[in-house]
Scaffold this active site. Sequence first.
Site, PDB file in Angstrom:
ATOM      1  N   GLU A  91      33.628  14.325 -21.177  1.00  0.00           N
ATOM      2  CA  GLU A  91      33.681  12.877 -20.961  1.00  0.00           C
ATOM      3  C   GLU A  91      35.121  12.376 -20.899  1.00  0.00           C
ATOM      4  OE1 GLU A  91      29.528  12.105 -23.354  1.00  0.00           O
ATOM      5  OE2 GLU A  91      31.269  10.964 -23.946  1.00  0.00           O
ATOM      6  N   CYS A 104      41.375   7.895 -21.029  1.00  0.00           N
ATOM      7  CA  CYS A 104      41.210   8.624 -22.279  1.00  0.00           C
ATOM      8  C   CYS A 104      40.528   9.954 -21.953  1.00  0.00           C
ATOM      9  CB  CYS A 104      40.342   7.750 -23.180  1.00  0.00           C
ATOM     10  SG  CYS A 104      39.840   8.520 -24.686  1.00  0.00           S
ATOM     11  N   CYS A 111      33.893  19.172 -31.169  1.00  0.00           N
ATOM     12  CA  CYS A 111      35.047  19.245 -32.076  1.00  0.00           C
ATOM     13  C   CYS A 111      34.594  19.892 -33.376  1.00  0.00           C
ATOM     14  CB  CYS A 111      35.599  17.855 -32.367  1.00  0.00           C
ATOM     15  SG  CYS A 111      37.070  17.883 -33.435  1.00  0.00           S
ATOM     16  N   CYS A 115      34.795  15.136 -38.827  1.00  0.00           N
ATOM     17  CA  CYS A 115      35.026  13.827 -39.457  1.00  0.00           C
ATOM     18  C   CYS A 115      33.693  13.076 -39.561  1.00  0.00           C
ATOM     19  CB  CYS A 115      36.040  13.014 -38.662  1.00  0.00           C
ATOM     20  SG  CYS A 115      37.620  13.863 -38.499  1.00  0.00           S
ATOM     21  N   CYS A 118      32.516  10.323 -36.939  1.00  0.00           N
ATOM     22  CA  CYS A 118      32.726  10.592 -35.499  1.00  0.00           C
ATOM     23  C   CYS A 118      31.562  11.366 -34.903  1.00  0.00           C
ATOM     24  CB  CYS A 118      34.027  11.367 -35.333  1.00  0.00           C
ATOM     25  SG  CYS A 118      34.341  11.918 -33.652  1.00  0.00           S
ATOM     26  N   GLY A 160      37.296  15.993 -28.939  1.00  0.00           N
ATOM     27  CA  GLY A 160      38.063  17.153 -29.368  1.00  0.00           C
ATOM     28  C   GLY A 160      39.355  16.854 -30.083  1.00  0.00           C
ATOM     29  N   GLU A 161      39.865  17.868 -30.760  1.00  0.00           N
ATOM     30  CA  GLU A 161      41.136  17.774 -31.469  1.00  0.00           C
ATOM     31  C   GLU A 161      42.181  18.515 -30.635  1.00  0.00           C
ATOM     32  OE1 GLU A 161      42.805  16.310 -33.882  1.00  0.00           O
ATOM     33  OE2 GLU A 161      44.428  17.652 -33.337  1.00  0.00           O
ATOM     34  N   SER A 192      46.647  12.187 -29.671  1.00  0.00           N
ATOM     35  CA  SER A 192      46.126  11.720 -30.959  1.00  0.00           C
ATOM     36  C   SER A 192      45.572  12.909 -31.744  1.00  0.00           C
ATOM     37  CB  SER A 192      45.020  10.693 -30.715  1.00  0.00           C
ATOM     38  OG  SER A 192      44.413  10.315 -31.936  1.00  0.00           O
ATOM     39  N   ASN A 216      43.153   6.768 -41.334  1.00  0.00           N
ATOM     40  CA  ASN A 216      41.835   6.309 -41.815  1.00  0.00           C
ATOM     41  C   ASN A 216      41.690   6.145 -43.322  1.00  0.00           C
ATOM     42  OD1 ASN A 216      40.978   6.241 -39.152  1.00  0.00           O
ATOM     43  ND2 ASN A 216      40.379   8.385 -39.217  1.00  0.00           N
ATOM     44  N   CYS A 333      35.651   4.690 -28.946  1.00  0.00           N
ATOM     45  CA  CYS A 333      36.157   5.762 -29.806  1.00  0.00           C
ATOM     46  C   CYS A 333      35.055   6.315 -30.682  1.00  0.00           C
ATOM     47  CB  CYS A 333      37.210   5.231 -30.767  1.00  0.00           C
ATOM     48  SG  CYS A 333      38.654   4.597 -29.997  1.00  0.00           S
TER      49      CYS A 333
HETATM   50  N1  SAH Z   1      40.683  14.375 -32.534  1.00  0.00           N
HETATM   51  C1  SAH Z   1      41.705  13.425 -32.299  1.00  0.00           C
HETATM   52  C2  SAH Z   1      41.528  12.669 -31.011  1.00  0.00           C
HETATM   53  C3  SAH Z   1      40.138  12.282 -30.639  1.00  0.00           C
HETATM   54  S1  SAH Z   1      39.344  11.133 -31.716  1.00  0.00           S
HETATM   55  C4  SAH Z   1      41.816  12.471 -33.475  1.00  0.00           C
HETATM   56  O1  SAH Z   1      40.986  12.515 -34.372  1.00  0.00           O
HETATM   57  O2  SAH Z   1      42.783  11.722 -33.497  1.00  0.00           O
HETATM   58  C5  SAH Z   1      40.118   9.659 -31.155  1.00  0.00           C
HETATM   59  C6  SAH Z   1      40.053   8.483 -32.082  1.00  0.00           C
HETATM   60  O3  SAH Z   1      38.710   8.006 -32.228  1.00  0.00           O
HETATM   61  C7  SAH Z   1      40.576   8.792 -33.480  1.00  0.00           C
HETATM   62  O4  SAH Z   1      41.579   7.870 -33.810  1.00  0.00           O
HETATM   63  C8  SAH Z   1      39.372   8.604 -34.352  1.00  0.00           C
HETATM   64  O5  SAH Z   1      39.768   8.176 -35.612  1.00  0.00           O
HETATM   65  C9  SAH Z   1      38.566   7.575 -33.560  1.00  0.00           C
HETATM   66  N2  SAH Z   1      37.160   7.517 -33.911  1.00  0.00           N
HETATM   67  C10 SAH Z   1      36.330   8.555 -34.126  1.00  0.00           C
HETATM   68  N3  SAH Z   1      35.105   8.115 -34.484  1.00  0.00           N
HETATM   69  C11 SAH Z   1      35.167   6.757 -34.484  1.00  0.00           C
HETATM   70  C12 SAH Z   1      34.225   5.730 -34.748  1.00  0.00           C
HETATM   71  N4  SAH Z   1      32.960   6.002 -35.097  1.00  0.00           N
HETATM   72  N5  SAH Z   1      34.629   4.447 -34.644  1.00  0.00           N
HETATM   73  C13 SAH Z   1      35.904   4.164 -34.283  1.00  0.00           C
HETATM   74  N6  SAH Z   1      36.827   5.080 -34.017  1.00  0.00           N
HETATM   75  C14 SAH Z   1      36.470   6.369 -34.112  1.00  0.00           C
HETATM   76 FE1  SF4 Z   2      37.682  14.038 -36.159  1.00  0.00          FE
HETATM   77 FE2  SF4 Z   2      38.925  13.513 -33.825  1.00  0.00          FE
HETATM   78 FE3  SF4 Z   2      37.319  15.649 -34.064  1.00  0.00          FE
HETATM   79 FE4  SF4 Z   2      36.256  13.225 -34.067  1.00  0.00          FE
HETATM   80  S1  SF4 Z   2      37.339  14.182 -32.370  1.00  0.00           S
HETATM   81  S2  SF4 Z   2      35.767  14.924 -35.463  1.00  0.00           S
HETATM   82  S3  SF4 Z   2      37.856  12.049 -35.107  1.00  0.00           S
HETATM   83  S4  SF4 Z   2      39.226  15.289 -35.177  1.00  0.00           S
END
Ligand code: SAH
Ligand code: SF4
Length: 348
Positions: A91, A104, A111, A115, A118, A160-161, A192, A216, A333
């Site tokens: 995506e 984006c 991933c 988290c 997410c 993804g990370e 990010s 966070n 996000c």
């Molecule tokens: N893995 C990387 C990049 C992808 S996630 C990272 O974690 O930074 C991109 C952003 O989406 C991150 O800042 C994350 O904190 C945010 N994000 C993930 N789940 C979310 C949610 N449920 N609501 C708002 N932001 C979210």
């Molecule tokens: Fe965490 Fe970013 Fe992976 Fe979502 S995409 S699980 S926010 S590291």
Amino acid sequence: MKTDLKALDLSETERWAIAQGLEPFRGRQIRRWLFGKMARSFEEMTDLPKSLRSTLPEKASITCLETVKILESRDGTRKHLFMSEDNLLIESVLIPEKDHDTLCISSQAGCAMGCRFCLTGKQGLARNLRASEIIEQVIQVKRGLREPQRLTNIVFMGMGEPLANYNAVLRAINNLIRSDGMNFSHRKVTLSTCGLVPQLRTLGKDTTVNLAVSLNAADDSTRSYLMPINNKYPLKTLMAACREFPLPNRRMITFEYILINGINDRDEDAIGLARLLSGLRAKVNLIPLNPYPGTGMEPATMEKILRFQEILLDNHYTAIVRKSKGRDIMAACGQLSGLREGSIGAAA
Ligand code: SAH
Ligand code: SF4
């Protein structure tokens, strides 16, 4: 194995050309077609000799993603769903802003970081994306734009990370920002990360793109609860790496902070955050949690969000409340899942 040309840099492409018995300038020529004119096949490369156009496909491949669907949100955000050769959904989200567009992009299918807030994390990791699949998201979206020149900003904030797929991401970044690639400004590309410290330290030496860190929480117990990676690289280690991250003149690190009701939205959290950032050139993006079914968490109230922002502003930090875009098409996000549309109820 055929050579995956979109994953190579200029000198590798020239060397590849020589190995094929070609003049090195053919490498540069092919890159102009791939990244400048966004060609999808050798057949389109009309300034290559015809015989070469017909033999190249046996030796090299041009990775292309198939567009499965484009979903448009009421606010203009567009989610592009691509299919990889092995049938994974990838995506990318195009966010139109006043004077430019931001794209984006995803660095992995799924991933592994887990988290809690997410949706991508919930799904687990299918696999790393190849460098060519990462840059191809940009090429595909740009090809379809009415005003391609408006697409100036790229953020690695999709699925993804990125630092868990370091080599491929770095290759994609280089082809994004090089003048012999897609020629994006390095000031307009942002990576990010959830905070993989060893790779973060290397990143500062390998590239000059912008850094965003998903924070966070301002204390270890809350952060470890939300983001398991914090057990491995706790805040002290992460913040030390951020402090040492080389920042070109006037550049800042962006810290992302999702506000979750009752978990990280108290005054003490804001004060703790300001303390954590002291001495850093930092700006904070405050993001109300985008809920998805089954999180068991809610966004902080607007009152709390504004109060949180005020505390940061009082402490002289730039703090922006990010409006959530594309919520109605699950493009916001943390709402990217690579699942088929319709499989998560709220996607309508
Ligand atoms: N893995 C990387 C990049 C992808 S996630 C990272 O974690 O930074 C991109 C952003 O989406 C991150 O800042 C994350 O904190 C945010 N994000 C993930 N789940 C979310 C949610 N449920 N609501 C708002 N932001 C979210
Ligand atoms: Fe965490 Fe970013 Fe992976 Fe979502 S995409 S699980 S926010 S590291």
